[in-house]
Structure formats: structure tokens, C-alpha cells
Scaffold this active site. Structure first.
Site, PDB file in Angstrom:
ATOM      1  N   GLY A 633      67.559  51.609  54.870  1.00 39.65           N
ATOM      2  CA  GLY A 633      66.326  52.381  55.054  1.00 39.65           C
ATOM      3  C   GLY A 633      65.284  51.697  55.910  1.00 39.65           C
ATOM      4  N   GLU A 634      65.344  50.381  56.029  1.00 37.74           N
ATOM      5  CA  GLU A 634      64.347  49.649  56.805  1.00 37.74           C
ATOM      6  C   GLU A 634      64.590  49.842  58.295  1.00 37.74           C
ATOM      7  OE1 GLU A 634      64.066  45.586  55.631  1.00 37.74           O
ATOM      8  OE2 GLU A 634      64.503  46.041  53.529  1.00 37.74           O
ATOM      9  N   SER A 635      63.497  50.007  59.025  1.00 37.55           N
ATOM     10  CA  SER A 635      63.612  50.294  60.456  1.00 37.55           C
ATOM     11  C   SER A 635      64.265  49.153  61.221  1.00 37.55           C
ATOM     12  CB  SER A 635      62.222  50.589  61.037  1.00 37.55           C
ATOM     13  OG  SER A 635      61.367  49.468  60.838  1.00 37.55           O
ATOM     14  N   ILE A 638      67.922  49.298  60.672  1.00 33.72           N
ATOM     15  CA  ILE A 638      68.477  50.429  61.434  1.00 33.72           C
ATOM     16  C   ILE A 638      68.597  50.042  62.900  1.00 33.72           C
ATOM     17  CG2 ILE A 638      68.066  52.789  62.175  1.00 33.72           C
ATOM     18  CD1 ILE A 638      66.689  53.292  59.497  1.00 33.72           C
TER      19      ILE A 638
END
Length: 1436
Positions: A633-635, A638
């Protein structure tokens, strides 16, 4: 048309043409003429055609009528030239009518009938001129048929005839000339009629659907014979099919089923011709083959795609709206696959349709709420498995795991009917010969696949358990599946030569195995070891996966310890672990890959490079990539993940994208679009224009093609990229993204292993299956009542037993035996005579009983602890007298039977009375005490009540069941049992014999112990070649019985005579065990006195038989000591002494079986018989004869010492023989004091014979001296004492015995004179002889001297002196310092008979001898001789 004609046409609809022979030319002309007349007749009935023809002679006739008239003029001139005539000439007028929109339904119908008749007459065939053009015209005309509808009935007739003609075209021999386009047109037309028939009559609906099926069958039946002329395998095959599937699936079928209007009159192929990928070339104009089949098969698959337009919700039922459409399509697909078969794999486009489009739809419809649809889907999958399983490895895995197993387990809350259908499908698969082997080899032994076989086994075993009685259909189905599995394995036993047991596969170091391939997947010698190794790795890997899911770092360390990862972790190995291992927590994998740690980043890039993205669209590649883990979920995470993906994708597919940055940005954009479109919280959705605008100038400063972006947009909108790992929800598990990933993975997976009929992996599978299967079948057997279900269970039990025995799984077999024994009802604590009534009518108990003993007979080799349960069942039957006679008899029982020995055998229970219940089993006791006890018990018994007819009938039925069990074979064939099984059987028998039974009295316990002992002895005799395996247990048990019994009883009787019988039977065959066996007979010597007395006679009889049969085998002293001890005991037993003496006589007579090992023992025994007063005097005399007769053996043995191997051995043997002689004369000396005159005198005579008849034996001087001291002098002294102390009543004629003894003394002295005269003790012996004679001269009887002795002694002495004189031993001498031998002799002689000196030596002889000796200065006595001093007395 008449109803008769209509019926005829319907009847001939699906068959072959009705005319088996082609008509002649004239007949053909008549037939065509009749059809012309029929069409014209119907046209004349129409007002329009009739008015125009009748009223206006100048009116030009309609062209349709003119063409028929012209044709009528020509047909009769063609005669036999029909093959040279262009068919178009006689078909075209009919086709014109069919195509005309001016004609009504009746006219069109008759024209269609005419064409159908021409096709059926086989006027057209492949040799006919211009036949291809004729068929093309027919198809074109019929598919574009137009007519006016006047009434519904006539319309349906025309539609039916259209179907007839089109089907006849496809079945005609000339149909091979049709091109692909025309075949597609035929199918499309028929499908439209099928659709329109939905609002028509039931008859038209059925005929139209049947026609469609016939068309599909007809078309795909040619697939095995068709060469793919236009579609060779190429890299773009899958893309072409994918493109095709996108263009064909909507309009014709959705419109045809949803928006088509009921009054459509034309049957043209709408959009089909213009939308196919085949139009790019001329393939559709070629003779029909694979292109048409691809088109049609895709058309059928696309019929199933209507599901995608229905909104999906949590409780969505995909087919609830209408099951008719998919059922129809699935039926057609199944027909195509049935006839096309394995040929599909030869054509890449057809195969790709099955692998991707069809199977995806099958997965979707497999979760349908309609049992009918599910059943059809399962039929298709079964056909696909049969024909194409090598090309559908992962698809089949997905269907079984995600559909069949889950539906059958009711994980989705499906109906009971769905469960039943799924279970039926699984059972059908299980019945395929090698299904489970291939299932296990391809999935359970593949690290990247799930354990499908284990899942199937667990499901079947769980589903077989009935929740509530009675059994449900699913319980029975699951049982059938389990039994099919084990029976299939059992049938394969022995069909291969490979080892079933898995060899040692411990990993000593890490070796990359993630993408390992077998050298030859078609050769069992190659792939069997390979899958064994991979399964071994997979087992360990699954343990590592479990550790990883709990703690990733510890999990990786654990895998290093198992050598599944290298000692020093590298990125590639960890990436392969994430990529190819099933069961990993995708959240943890995503977190690891997204981590900022340098090593994690290396793993991420290595992980991305494991994917093959060549020739794959970006969205498809992204779907495949994100299916393997959950995107963090962390940018930042990603970012890292997408960078690795973009780099790998650009390296492999750089066609449109300018650089990897473009791939990264577009990937980001796709992720955002996916979230926007499929997140319910986003209200305003991104439009296509927005998406295109957001991605401007990202391709190296340029725009990406609009069509490319548009395609991406629609792909994401229609099929979500799922970011959340599968959670077991059906929709998630079968999403389009998931399916895309699966089909991509299928291209890289290892080949499908096709197993032959060998049992290569059955050992491993059975190890997994056996425990749950036994438990499941047992529960079903417990709850079932129907005979067929019970029989199925028994078949399953027997198959498991066969497998357990084949694979040496003794524990499994024991568990099976334990389970079955419980169902026999024989193990209930109070199973008794009354229980027979219930047992006789209990089908389940009887079947279980027969099964238990069948297993014991067939597979007893591998039973271990299960023998206890089997024996408990046997004991229950024995207790109520249901066992067969002679159960405990061994195989050679009858060979050695004799009238005498039958006295100690157990009475047979096979008599008419044995079939009637009795209060106590028949028993036989031997001996006085036993007979007396039995007499008392019989007097105390009350008469047994007579059984009723019902009881007799029940008993008879039960006996029949027991007879079918062949219980006797278990023990009779025990010689074939393996060593371990045999040992366990014996231990079980011993334990059963020693175990008190609950609820039983002591008498019943004794009967049980007796029965077990009999079985034990029978088994021992049957296994004489392996006696050492059993002997310790058998001996210890018999010893415990013998030593613990203080009163005569059947048990101790059986023990003693059983032991004797074992020795009798085994001694001839086991020379090395002779001592061990005979030593065991010492137990008889330990019997309590009362017991020994009761059985002494029979024991002796048995010992006699043993000795007579095996005397040659008994060689050791220990063995003979036991035998002779048993015989010695009988010497004083009134009943046994006769047999004992007979046995001893057999051994000693003529030295037949005497040997140095038993000589002394036999002498002692013979002496005991001689001294015994139990028998007559004659027996004692014979005993003495046996003793004396043995001197012959001593002489013979002494002679044989010359042949001894060495001097020392010869000396040792001589010493032993002399010692035996000494024992002989000592034994006789003891009997010489017997009170009985005959015995005493005979003993003295025999002693004399033994002392004087030893010429063949060299008796040493020392032994002669010892003999005089211990035997002769002792005998004379004892006789003298007896004569003086005892009254004449006790010792009559002692005088005669003394006379014989004195003669013995004289003869023995003379016999040994030469030997002992050289001894230093000679003088002492001689003086003792003289003392004895002097003593007897002084002896008085009743105050008077014995005249016989007074006459005998001087005579004997004179004779002795003469011999000594002659020998030069007795001569005058004059030693200094003491009395000489000469003086001492005459001193004693003068006391006995003074006149003897002058009788022996005259005065002249004395003078000469003295002078001679004085000159020589020597003495006749050796140096060192002891002389009697003058002051010592010389009288006795």
C-alpha cells in the site's frame, strides 16, 4: 403436404438417406419429374399463379413456371448421362422458388422437399460434374430462403425442411467440396432457426436443436482426417484467436437470443463473414476444414459469454436467469469435443480456444446454481481430460481444485444437488484407469501446483462419513470414489518393475530445482525417480512455507537448513522461491519485494525477470505480475515494484514503448485507472478521454497510439486487476486476471506426465490414502444396511488389504483387521450360544467375518498385531462349537497315526452331535486321576436341553458362513507365512492361552487354553523348517503349563503330549536341534508326581515311538540323558515299565543304538530295571543280559580306536572305553547282591563273563587293580557279610552265589595275572586274594562249615598256584630284611590247605629252584613290591 409425408421426413431427419441403391437414369428422371409436378401443382393452387396462367393466353408465363417446364422437357433425354449433366440444370428451378419472395410457404416447402430428395438419392457425389458449384448454390439459396408466411403451421414446416436440406448437404458425399464460408453459413442459419423456434411448437424446437447437434457432429467428425492447410503453428496463433474472440462474441448471439424479432424471414449470416480473422486471406473460400471449425467452435464458445454482461454481486447466480442458452451451447461443445477428440491438439487455434476461452467459461459455469449445467460442464471436462489432458495441465488442476472440490465440499453454499453432481464427476474421474496416478505425478509432485490428489482423498474420505443415518447419496458416491481409487491401485499391482518404496532422498547441499525438468517424461524409468525427488523436495518446501508465513526471516533460515536455499542467500534463489512455490502469504511476499533493503531490491528485480512478457500487452503483463503477490500500500514500495516490472517488460516487449520510463508511467496510470473504475468510493469515474489525456507525451515525449490506449482503457474497465490476494471467494478465484495469469503460467509449466498401466506411484498414494479410507469405509459399513453398499465396502477392504500386503504396510493391514473384527460381533464379551440366532441373520456381521478370515488367509504374511483380533474371533467361535473339525491338525497328521498313538490324540469334534449345542465341549482325559475326574463331572451334569428348530436352522446357516471362512487354512498354511508374521501369530496364541476371559468360568478358560495350545502345536509342526523362530515361545508356554499344574487335566495332557509329538516329528528333519528338542523333554521330569503318575504309561509309549523312529538322530550325551532319564523312571512304574523296558531293549539289544554318548546312561537304566521288582524275574535277567551284552560294543569301539585321527585322540578314546568297562562291571557288581537268587547268580555269571571276556580290550594294569579293589573284593566282602548277618529267608542259597563269586575271583585273577604281576601292587592284590579264600574257608553256615566252599577253595587255589608256577611268578627266594613273596604266599596257603605246597612243588623241585635263585640273587617280584612284615598278621 400430407401428414404421412411429413412423418416420413421427420423419421428420416437424422438418419442416412433412405435409398441404399442409386436409381437408374430413367428412374431418376421419373423422380425429378414427380418433384416438378408437385411444385407446379402447389403453385396452381395459389390464386396468383392460377389466374395468370388460365385467363390470359397472351400473358407470358412466370419465369419460375417456365423454368420447370423447360426442365421437364430435358430430363427424359438424359437417360444414363446424369453424371455428365451439370446438376445446376435440374436444381436451379427449385432453388429459384426457394429464393423467391413471391412464393408462399407451401410452395417453398415443396421445393425444399424436392432438393432434399435429390440430395438423398445420392445423384450428387464427388464425381458428379460441377458438383461443388451445385452445392454452393443450394447452400446459398437455402440460407437466404424467403417466403410469405400465411399461417404458423406452414411456416414451421418450411423451417423444418430448411434444416433437413442443410443437414443433407453436410451429410452428402460431395460435401467435401463445400468451402469454409458455406459451412459457417449453414451453422449460422440453423442457429437462427433454433432461436426462432423458441416461440414455435415443441416439435420444431426439438428438431432444430437436434439438427444443430447433428451438424456439429458431422463437421467435427472430419477433424481427425483434416489437414490444417492454412493454419500451421506460428508465434501469433494465440493473438489471432484472441482477436477473433473479441470480434465474434457479441452481435450475432446476443441479438439472436435477445433482440431478434419473431417475424424475421431471412436466414443470412449476419456479421459472421465480415468479422473473422480469416477474411484477411482466401482461406474461407477453400474446401471446408480447420478454418470453419475454428469459426464454429469460437461461435459456440462465445454463446457462453453472455454471462459477462450480467452484473455480479455477492449472492450472484450466474445462470439463474435462464439455463437454456448455456445448456444448448455446452451440449454442442461437448459433441464437438467427443468427435474431434485428440485431433484438437494438432490445430493450435482450436487448442488455444479450448485452453483459454472455453475453459474460462467452464470454470464460470462450473459454479452455476444449476445442477444440469454443472453436469454438462463436468461431462465436457471429462472428455477434455480423456483427449487433451497433456495440453490442459493447469486448466484441469484449476477446475478440479476451484470447482469440483469446492462445490462437492459445499464451500460456496451450493445446493445438495450441486454437491451430488460434483461428486459424481469426481468419481467418474477416479474411475479413469490412470487418473489418480497422473493427478499425483503432475500436481502433488510439482512444487508450483497444489496437492490435488491429497485434496481429493481428503474430500472423498470426509464426504463418505454420514452425518446422520441413513446414508445419503453423497456418502455413497464418496464411498464409490474411494473404492474406485483403491481397486484401481490393487489392479495395477505387479504391472511394473520399478521399486515402489522411495529411496533415500536427503538433500546434502542446495541445488537449483525450481525449473528442473525430467530428461524424458515419456519413460517411467526417468520420470518416476524425478517426481519422487520433486515430491520429497515439495514436502520439505511446504514446511518451509509454513515457517515463512509465520516469520519470513526465520523461514528463509529454515529453508537454508533444509538445503532448499543456498547457505549464502542469493537474489535469484529467493526470487525463484517466491515465484514458483505455492501456499506463500502474498501479503508477506509483497512486503518483502517492496522493501528498501538492498537485498530485497535485488530479489525484486530477479523476481520480475522470471516472467516471460514477450508479445504480451502491458495490461496483461501487469495482471500476470500482480497475481503472484499483493501490491504493497505504501507509495514508495509501489514505486519500487513497478520500476522492476517496467524494466523487465520493456526489455522483453519494446515494440510501442520508447523506454522503460514510458512503461513505468503507463503502469502507474493503469493502476490508477483500475482503482478509479473498480473502487465503489470513487463516484466520478474516469472517462476514456481523461485516460488518454493523462497519458500524453509519456512515450519519450511523444503520444502513444490512441487505439493502444483505448484498448487498455476498455480492458481495465471490463476486467479489474485484482490487488487483493485470493481469499477463497469464488469470483476472486476465477477472475479474468487470475485466468490470464494461469494461462500464461500454463505455457511455462512442465509437460503433463501420461502414465502407463504401471503402479509407479501407487505406494506413495496409498500411504496417503490408506488411513482415511479405512476410517471412512468403516463408518459407512457401520451405518449401511443395503447389501450392495455393504458389498462395496467389503470390496474396498479387500483391495486395501491387497495393497497393504503388496507394499509391506503391516500397520495398515493391522488397522484394517481391527476395524473389521469389530463388525463381526464375535468380540462382544458375552457372545454365546444364544448369539447364534442374531449372528445367523446379521448380514453385516457375516460379511465382516468372511472378510476377516479371507484377509487372514490371503495376506496373513503381513498381519502383525492384528493376529490377536483374528484369534479372539476364532476363540469366540470355538467356545460355542462352530469351528470345523481337525482345525488344529497339521498337514502330516495322518501319516504317522497308529492304534497305539491314537490313545493320546484329541477326539475329533466332527460328529453329528457337534452340530447340536452342548453345555460343555467334549474333552478327553488320560490317566487314572483324569478318568476319575471326568466320571465325577459326567455324573454331576444335567442333560442338555434340546435346541429348537429355529436354533438348529440358525446354527446351520452360521456353520455355512464359517465354512466359507476357511479358518483351518490359516493354520494349515502357516508354513507359508513370513517369519515376522508367524512369530506374531505364535505370540498371539500364547497370550490368548494365558489370558483369562471376562465372564468365563475356569472350565471355559481351560478349554480356551487347550484350544490355543493345540493350535500352537499344529503351527509348530507345520513350520519345522523354521522351528527356531517359534521354539522359545512355544517351549516357555508349555513349560509354564507343566510347572504350574499339580493335578491331571486336559491342558497339561495336551502340553506334555504336544511336546513329545513335536520332538517326534522334528527330530528326523532337524539334526542341529536334536539336543534342544530333547532337552525340552526334561519338562516331563518336572511334572508333579500326581500328574506324572496319571500319564506315565502314555508318556512312555510316546518316548518309545520317538526312540524307535529317531534313535539314529540322537547322538549327544545330553539328548540321551533326557531319554534314558524318562525310561529309568518307568522301571518301578507298574503300567509304564513294560514300554520303558521295551524301549531300552531297542536301544541296547546287540548294541544297535549304543554309543559312547549313551553307554553309561543305558547301563544305569538297565541296572535299575534289573533291580526293579515291578516286573517278573525274567525282565531283570534280560536287563542283565543287556548290560553284559554291551561288552561287544566296547570291544568294537576299542578296535576302532586304531582308526582315530591322531595318537592323542586314540589314547583318549581307549581311556573312555576302559572307563565304560569299569562302569559296566561296577553296575553288575551292584546287582550281584540282589535278594532274588536267579537274578543274583545270573549277575555274578555275567560279571565273570565281562571280566574274562575282554581279550579285545587292553585293560591297563591300574584299571585291573582298581577293578579288584572296587568290584571283586568288595563283592566277596559284601557277600560274606550278607551270609553272616541275614537269615536264610532273605538270602536263600547265598552259598551258591559265594561259590560263583569265588570262581569269578579265580578266573579274573588268572585273566589279569600277566598284567598285574608287573605292578608294584601285585603282592598286595595276591595277598588279598589269599585272604578272601582264607576267610571263606573259615565261614560257617548254621555253625557248620560249607562243604562246597571247603572243596572249591583249595581246588581254585591249587589251580592258581600252578599257573603262577608255570608263569615263573611263584619261585623260592631269600631276600634280606624281610619275608619273601614266596614265604608270604605259603604262609597264607598253609592256613587254607597245608598240603597244597607239596602238590604244587615236589621236594626235588623246591631244592633246585632255591639253588638256582640263590645263585642269581634275584626275586621274582618286581622292585618296590610291598611285603608283609613278619610281625603283621596275614589272616583275614
Amino acid at each position: 403436404m400430407s401428414s404421412q409425408n411429413s412423418q416420413k421426413e421427420v423419421n428420416g431427419f437424422f438418419g442416412k438417406p433412405n435409398c441404399p441403391l442409386k436409381p437408374s437414369g430413367g428412374a431418376l428422371a421419373c423422380m425429378v419429374n414427380s418433384e416438378i409436378g408437385a411444385v407446379l401443382a402447389v403453385m396452381r393452387r395459389n390464386v396468383r399463379w392460377g389466374v395468370q396462367y388460365a385467363n390470359d393466353d397472351d400473358q407470358i408465363e412466370h419465369s419460375l413456371i417456365v423454368s420447370f417446364k423447360e426442365l421437364r422437357k430435358k430430363i427424359f433425354s438424359w437417360h444414363n448421362q446424369w453424371h455428365s449433366i451439370d446438376p445446376v440444370m435440374y436444381i436451379q428451378p427449385f432453388l429459384d422458388v426457394i429464393k423467391s419472395d413471391e412464393t408462399g410457404a407451401p410452395i417453398t416447402g415443396v421445393a425444399l422437399s424436392a432438393v432434399y430428395k435429390i440430395l438423398n438419392l445420392e445423384i450428387l457425389d464427388s464425381k458428379t460434374l460441377n458438383v461443388d458449384n451445385a452445392l454452393h448454390l443450394i447452400v446459398d439459396a437455402v440460407t437466404s430462403c424467403r417466403f410469405e408466411v400465411t399461417d404458423p403451421a406452414s411456416e414451421e414446416v418450411v423451417l423444418m425442411k430448411i434444416l433437413q436440406v442443410l443437414l443433407a448437404c453436410m451429410k452428402n458425399k460431395a460435401s467435401v467440396s463445400l468451402n469454409n464460408q458455406h459451412v459457417c453459413s449453414i451453422v449460422n442459419t440453423c442457429f437462427r432457426i433454433v432461436h426462432q423456434a423458441s416461440s414455435k411448437s415443441e416439435l420444431l424446437q426439438r428438431i432444430s436443436r437436434h439438427t444443430m447437434h447433428e451438424l456439429v457432429r458431422c463437421i467435427f467428425s472430419h477433424l481427425p482426417n483434416v489437414e490444417d492447410r492454412c493454419h500451421r503453428p506460428s508465434p501469433n496463433t494465440e493473438n489471432e484467436v484472441a482477436t477473433q474472440s473479441q470480434t465474434l462474441e457479441v452481435e450475432p448471439h446476443v441479438n439472436g437470443y435477445v433482440s431478434a424479432e419473431a417475424d424475421h424471414k431471412t436466414y443470412e449470416i449476419v456479421d459472421l463473414k465480415d468479422s473473422t480473422s480469416y477474411n484477411a486471406d482466401s482461406s474461407m473460400m477453400d474446401p471446408y476444414g480447420v478454418p470453419a471449425m475454428v469459426e464454429i467452435f469460437h461461435f459456440l464458445c462465445s454463446l457462453l459469454n453472455v454471462i459477462k454482461d450480467i452484473e455480479v454481486g455477492p449472492s450472484f447466480n450466474p445462470i439463474a436467469y435462464h439455463e437454456d442458452v448455456p445448456l444448448f451451447a455446452l451440449g454442442l461443445i461437448n459433441a464437438a469435443i467427443e468427435l474431434g477428440g485428440a485431433s484438437f491438439e494438432n490445430h493450435p487455434k482450436l487448442l488455444a480456444l479450448i485452453q483459454e476461452e472455453l475453459f474460462y467459461n467452464l470454470m464460470q459455469f462450473g459454479l452455476s446454481m444449476s445442477p444440469l449445467i454443472l453436469s454438462t460442464v463436468c461431462s465436457i471436462v471429462l472428455n477434455l481430460y480423456h483427449h487433451l489432458r497433456t495440453k490442459l495441465k493447469l486448466q484441469i488442476e484449476a477446475f478440479i481444485s476451484s470447482v469440483l472440490l469446492r462445490v462437492a465440499e459445499s464451500k460456496y453454499g451450493g445446493s445438495y444437488q450441486q454437491q451430488e453432481v460434483a461428486m459424481e464427476a469426481l468419481v467418474d474421474l477416479c474411475r479413469q484407469p490412470m487418473f489418480v496416478t497422473e493427478l499425483y505425478a503432475n500436481y502433488d509432485c510439482d512444487i508450483s501446483c497444489s496437492n490435488v490428489f491429497e485434496g481429493l482423498a481428503n474430500l472423498l474420505s470426509k464426504s463418505a462419513f454420514p452425518v446422520n443415518s441413513p446414508l445419503s447419496a453423497i456418502n455413497t458416491l464418496a464411498l464409490d470414489g474411494l473404492i474406485a481409487l483403491v481397486q484401481g491401485m490393487a489392479e495395477r499391482i505387479g504391472h511394473d518393475s520399478s521399486s515402489s518404496a522411495e529411496s533415500s532422498l536427503e538433500l546434502e547441499e542446495y541445488k537449483p530445482f525450481w525449473t528442473a525438468k525430467c530428461n524424458d517424461y515419456g519413460e517411467p524409468l526417468q520420470w518416476v525417480p524425478f517426481v519422487h525427488n520433486m515430491k520429497h523436495i515439495k514436502k520439505k518446501l511446504m514446511i518451509g512455507v509454513d515457517h515463512f508465513n509465520r516469520d519470513p526471516k526465520k523461514g528463509l533460515e529454515f529453508l537454508k537448513g533444509l538445503h532448499l536455499l543456498p547457505g549464502k542467500l542469493d537474489a535469484i534463489s529467493v526470487a525463484n522461491f517466491f515465484r514458483y512455490t505455492t501456499g506463500l502469504d502474498k501479503n508477506l511476499v509483497g512486503d518483502f519485494l517492496g522493501s528498501h533493503d538492498e537485498f530485497c531490491i535485488e530479489v525484486l528485480h530477479a523476481f520480475a525477470r522470471t516472467f516471460d512478457f514477450r508479445s504480451i500487452n502491458l495490461d496483461t503483463a501487469l495482471r500476470i505480475f500482480l497475481e503472484t503477490f499483493r501490491l504493497p500500500g505504501e507509495s514508495q514500495k509501489i514505486q519500487r515494484v513497478l520500476e522492476a516490472f517496467a524494466e523487465s517488460y520493456f526489455e522483453q516487449s519494446p515494440h510501442i514503448l520508447a523506454n522503460k520510463d514510458a512503461a513505468l508511467l503507463l503502469s502507474y496510470s493503469i493502476i490508477m485507472l483500475n482503482t478509479d473504475q473498480h473502487n465503489a468510493q470513487v463516484k466520478k469515474k474516469m472517462s476514456e478521454e481523461d485516460f488518454i489525456r493523462n497519458n500524453r507525451k509519456i512515450n519519450g515525449g511523444n503520444d502513444l497510439p490512441r487505439d493502444f490506449l483505448s484498448e487498455l482503457y476498455h480492458s481495465i474497465c471490463e476486467n479489474e486487476i485484482r490487488m487483493v490476494p485470493d481469499q477463497g471467494v469464488s469470483v476472486a478465484a476465477l477472475s479474468r486476471s487470475h485466468w490470464i495469469g494461469l494461462t500464461h503460467k500454463a505455457k511455462q509449466t512442465s509437460p503433463f506426465i501420461v502414465s502407463d498401466s504401471g503402479s509407479h506411484l501407487d505406494y506413495d498414494m496409498f500411504a496417503i490414502l490408506s488411513g482415511p479410507t479405512i476410517a471412512a469405509i468403516s463408518v459407512v459399513f457401520d451405518h449401511a444396511e443395503q447389501e450392495e453398499v455393504l458389498q462395496s465396502c467389503i470390496d474396498g477392504f479387500l483391495a486395501i488389504a491387497k495393497l497393504s500386503a503388496s507394499y509391506n504396510l503391516g500397520e495398515v493391514l493391522d488397522d484394517l483387521v481391527v476395524s473389521l473384527c469389530k463388525f463381526t460381533t464375535l468380540l462382544r464379551p458375552y457372545f454365546s450360544e444364544k448369539s447364534i440366532l442374531y449372528f445367523a441373520d446379521d448380514m453385516k456381521a457375516k460379511m465382516a467375518t468372511v472378510a476377516v478370515f479371507t484377509i487372514a488367509n490371503r495376506y496373513g504374511d503381513h498381519i502383525r498385531s492384528g493376529w490377536r483380533n483374528v484369534l479372539d474371533c476364532i476363540l469366540s467361535l470355538q467356545k460355542i462349537g462352530l469351528l470345523p473339525s481337525r482345525l488344529a491338525s497339521d498337514a502330516t497328521d495322518d501319516v504317522e497315526s497308529s492304534p497305539d498313538r491314537d490313545q493320546v490324540k484329541t477326539l475329533s469334534t466332527n460328529s453329528p452331535a457337534s452340530q447340536v449345542p452342548a453345555t460343555t465341549p467334549a474333552r478327553k482325559s488320560s490317566g487314572i486321576m483324569g478318568r476319575f475326574s471326568l466320571l465325577l463331572s459326567l455324573e454331576a451334569e444335567e442333560p442338555a436341553p434340546q435346541p429348537s428348530e429355529e436354533q438348529l436352522a440358525a446354527r446351520q446357516r452360521t456353520l455355512q458362513t464359517i465354512q466359507n471362512c476357511h479358518i483351518d487354512s490359516i493354520f494349515a498354511d502357516s508354513k507359508f507365512l513370513q517369519a515376522e508374521s508367524l512369530s506374531q501369530l505364535v505370540r498371539a496364541l500364547v497370550a490368548a492361552a494365558q489370558r483369562p476371559h471376562k465372564g468365563n468360568n475356569s472350565l471355559e478358560d481351560e478349554d480356551t487354553s487347550v484350544f490355543c495350545l493345540e493350535l500352537l502345536i499344529a503351527i509348530t509342526l507345520n513350520n519345522r523348517d523354521r522351528i527356531m523362530l517359534l521354539w522359545q515361545n512355544v517351549y516357555e508356554h508349555i513349560a509354564s503349563v507343566v510347572q504350574s499344574t499339580v493335578m491331571p487335566c486336559t491342558l497339561v495332557e495336551k502340553a506334555v503330549f504336544g511336546l513329545l509329538r513335536i520332538c517326534q516329528r522334528l527330530l528326523p528333519y532337524k539334526e542341529n536341534l536334536t539336543d534342544e528338542l530333547l532337552k525340552s523333554l526334561q519338562l516331563v521330569l518336572k511334572l508333579d508326581a500326581r500328574v506324572a503318575d496319571a500319564y506315565c504309561e502314555q508318556i512312555t509309549q510316546e518316548v518309545m515311538h520317538l526312540v524307535k523312529a529317531n534313535a539314529m538322530q540322537i547322538r549327544s550325551h545330553m539328548g540321551w540323558r533326557t531319554i534314558i532319564s524318562l525310561l529309568s523312571i518307568t522301571a518301578r512304574h507298574p503300567e509304564a515299565s513294560e514300554a520303558g523296558f521295551e524301549t531300552l531293549s531297542y536301544i541296547m539289544s546287540e548294541g544297535a543304538h549304543l554309543s559312547p554318548a549313551n553307554y553309561v546312561l543305558c547301563l544305569n537304566a538297565a541296572r535299575q530295571f534289573a533291580e526293579s521288582r515291578v516286573g517278573f524275574v525274567d525282565r531283570s535277567v534280560k536287563s542283565l543280559d543287556l548290560m553284559a551284552g554291551s561288552i561287544v560294543c566296547l570291544v568294537r569301539w576299542f578296535y576302532q580306536t586304531k582308526e582315530a585321527a591322531g595318537e592323542e585322540a586314540a589314547i583318549k578314546m581307549s581311556q573312555d572305553i576302559v572307563e565304560m568297562w569299569m562302569r559296566l562291571v561296577q553296575g553288575l557288581r551292584k546287582v550281584c547282591l540282589d535278594q532274588r537268587e536267579e537274578v543274583r547268580n545270573h549277575a555274578i555269571l555275567l560279571l565273570q563273563r565281562c571280566l574274562t571276556g575282554v581279550e579285545g580290550i587292553r585293560i591297563p594294569t591300574e584299571m585291573w587293580l582298581q577293578c579288584f579293589d572296587l568290584v571283586i573284593f568288595t563283592l566277596l566282602e559284601e557277600l560274606l557279610e550278607l551270609a553272616q548277618q541275614n537269615s536264610p529267608k532273605d538270602y536263600r542259597s547265598v552259598e551258591g552265589s559265594i561259590v560263583l563269586s569265588l570262581k569269578l575271583l579265580s578266573k579274573a585273577f588268572l585273566q589279569s595275572l600277566l598284567d598285574i604281576s608287573k605292578s608294584s601292587s601285585f603282592c598286595q592284590v595276591w595277598l588279598n586274594v589269599l585272604s578272601c579264600m582264607e576267610g571263606y574257608m573259615k565261614m560257617r553256615f548254621k555253625g557248620k562249615k560249607s562243604e562246597k566252599i571247603h572243596e572249591l577253595v583249595p581246588e581254585l587255589l591249587k589251580n592258581t598256584l600252578l599257573v603262577m608256577k608255570t608263569s615263573g611268578i611263584l619261585v623260592p627266594s631269600d631276600p634280606i630284611g624281610g619275608d619273601s613273596f614266596w614265604q608270604l604266599t605259603w604262609l597264607h596257603v598253609n592256613n587254607i590247605a597245608p598240603s597244597l605246597q607239596l602238590e604244587v612243588f615236589s621236594s626235588e623241585e623246591l631244592e633246585k629252584m632255591q639253588e638256582k635263585n640263590a645263585k642269581a640273587g634275584c626275586s621274582p617280584l618286581p622292585d618296590g613290591s610291598v611285603l608283609v612284615r613278619p610281625n603283621e598278621t596275614t589272616t583275614a
